[in-house]
Design a protein around this motif. Structure first.
Motif, PDB file in Angstrom:
ATOM      1  N   UNK A  15       0.792  -1.229   0.000  1.00  0.00           N
ATOM      2  CA  UNK A  15       0.000   0.000   0.000  1.00  0.00           C
ATOM      3  C   UNK A  15       0.826   1.282   0.000  1.00  0.00           C
ATOM      4  N   UNK A  16       2.139   1.182   0.101  1.00  0.00           N
ATOM      5  CA  UNK A  16       3.025   2.341   0.117  1.00  0.00           C
ATOM      6  C   UNK A  16       2.691   3.288   1.270  1.00  0.00           C
ATOM      7  N   UNK A  17       2.317   2.714   2.397  1.00  0.00           N
ATOM      8  CA  UNK A  17       2.057   3.454   3.628  1.00  0.00           C
ATOM      9  C   UNK A  17       2.861   2.792   4.740  1.00  0.00           C
ATOM     10  N   UNK A  18       3.272   3.550   5.745  1.00  0.00           N
ATOM     11  CA  UNK A  18       4.122   3.007   6.799  1.00  0.00           C
ATOM     12  C   UNK A  18       3.370   2.017   7.689  1.00  0.00           C
ATOM     13  N   UNK A  19       4.127   1.179   8.354  1.00  0.00           N
ATOM     14  CA  UNK A  19       3.542   0.248   9.317  1.00  0.00           C
ATOM     15  C   UNK A  19       2.810   1.038  10.398  1.00  0.00           C
ATOM     16  N   UNK A  20       3.374   2.170  10.813  1.00  0.00           N
ATOM     17  CA  UNK A  20       2.731   3.000  11.838  1.00  0.00           C
ATOM     18  C   UNK A  20       1.354   3.492  11.403  1.00  0.00           C
ATOM     19  N   UNK A  21       1.172   3.757  10.115  1.00  0.00           N
ATOM     20  CA  UNK A  21      -0.137   4.164   9.608  1.00  0.00           C
ATOM     21  C   UNK A  21      -1.186   3.136   9.992  1.00  0.00           C
ATOM     22  N   UNK A  22      -0.856   1.872   9.837  1.00  0.00           N
ATOM     23  CA  UNK A  22      -1.801   0.799  10.137  1.00  0.00           C
ATOM     24  C   UNK A  22      -1.896   0.552  11.640  1.00  0.00           C
ATOM     25  N   UNK A  23      -0.762   0.512  12.326  1.00  0.00           N
ATOM     26  CA  UNK A  23      -0.766   0.252  13.767  1.00  0.00           C
ATOM     27  C   UNK A  23      -1.543   1.332  14.526  1.00  0.00           C
ATOM     28  N   UNK A  24      -1.387   2.578  14.131  1.00  0.00           N
ATOM     29  CA  UNK A  24      -2.047   3.680  14.829  1.00  0.00           C
ATOM     30  C   UNK A  24      -3.563   3.663  14.663  1.00  0.00           C
ATOM     31  N   UNK A  25      -4.060   2.950  13.674  1.00  0.00           N
ATOM     32  CA  UNK A  25      -5.498   2.946  13.392  1.00  0.00           C
ATOM     33  C   UNK A  25      -6.220   1.674  13.845  1.00  0.00           C
ATOM     34  N   UNK A  26      -5.457   0.720  14.439  1.00  0.00           N
ATOM     35  CA  UNK A  26      -6.110  -0.486  14.950  1.00  0.00           C
ATOM     36  C   UNK A  26      -7.013  -0.089  16.119  1.00  0.00           C
ATOM     37  N   UNK A  27      -8.251  -0.487  16.043  1.00  0.00           N
ATOM     38  CA  UNK A  27      -9.214  -0.182  17.098  1.00  0.00           C
ATOM     39  C   UNK A  27     -10.023   1.065  16.845  1.00  0.00           C
ATOM     40  N   UNK A  28      -9.598   1.890  15.867  1.00  0.00           N
ATOM     41  CA  UNK A  28     -10.369   3.096  15.539  1.00  0.00           C
ATOM     42  C   UNK A  28     -10.896   3.057  14.109  1.00  0.00           C
ATOM     43  N   UNK A  29     -10.037   2.661  13.177  1.00  0.00           N
ATOM     44  CA  UNK A  29     -10.449   2.574  11.780  1.00  0.00           C
ATOM     45  C   UNK A  29     -10.285   1.166  11.215  1.00  0.00           C
ATOM     46  N   UNK A  30      -9.299   0.454  11.723  1.00  0.00           N
ATOM     47  CA  UNK A  30      -9.091  -0.950  11.355  1.00  0.00           C
ATOM     48  C   UNK A  30      -9.441  -1.801  12.563  1.00  0.00           C
TER      49      UNK A  30
END
Length: 81
Positions: A15-30
């Motif tokens: 996805x060309x997005x950082x791991x932090x992009x996904x980790x920071x959104x677990x529980x809120x958007x993912x």
């Protein structure tokens, strides 16, 4: 063969997005069980997270549609005033 699930550290190559992009959104958007899964393990300290590529892709595309609709509505509302 196309992968259905990938580990979190492989998401940037897809996805060309950082791991932090996904980790920071677990529980809120993912959400676990929708966008990602934690396979059963006996380890008390290390748990793998597998991400559903299709679910994440749908979320990304859905977010873009909402943003475009918000911008369009803003422009339409400005014109009516």
């Amino acid at each position: 063969m196309i992968k259905k699930y990938v580990q979190q550290h492989n998401l940037p190559s897809i996805f060309d997005l950082s791991v932090d992009f996904f980790k920071d959104r677990i529980g809120t958007e993912f959400f676990v069980g929708v966008h990602c899964f934690i396979p059963p393990t006996t380890s008390k300290t290390k748990k793998a997270i597998l991400w559903d590529i299709e679910a994440v892709d749908n979320w990304i595309r859905g977010s873009q549609v909402v943003a475009q609709n918000d911008e369009l509505n803003s422009l339409l509302n400005r014109r009516q005033k």
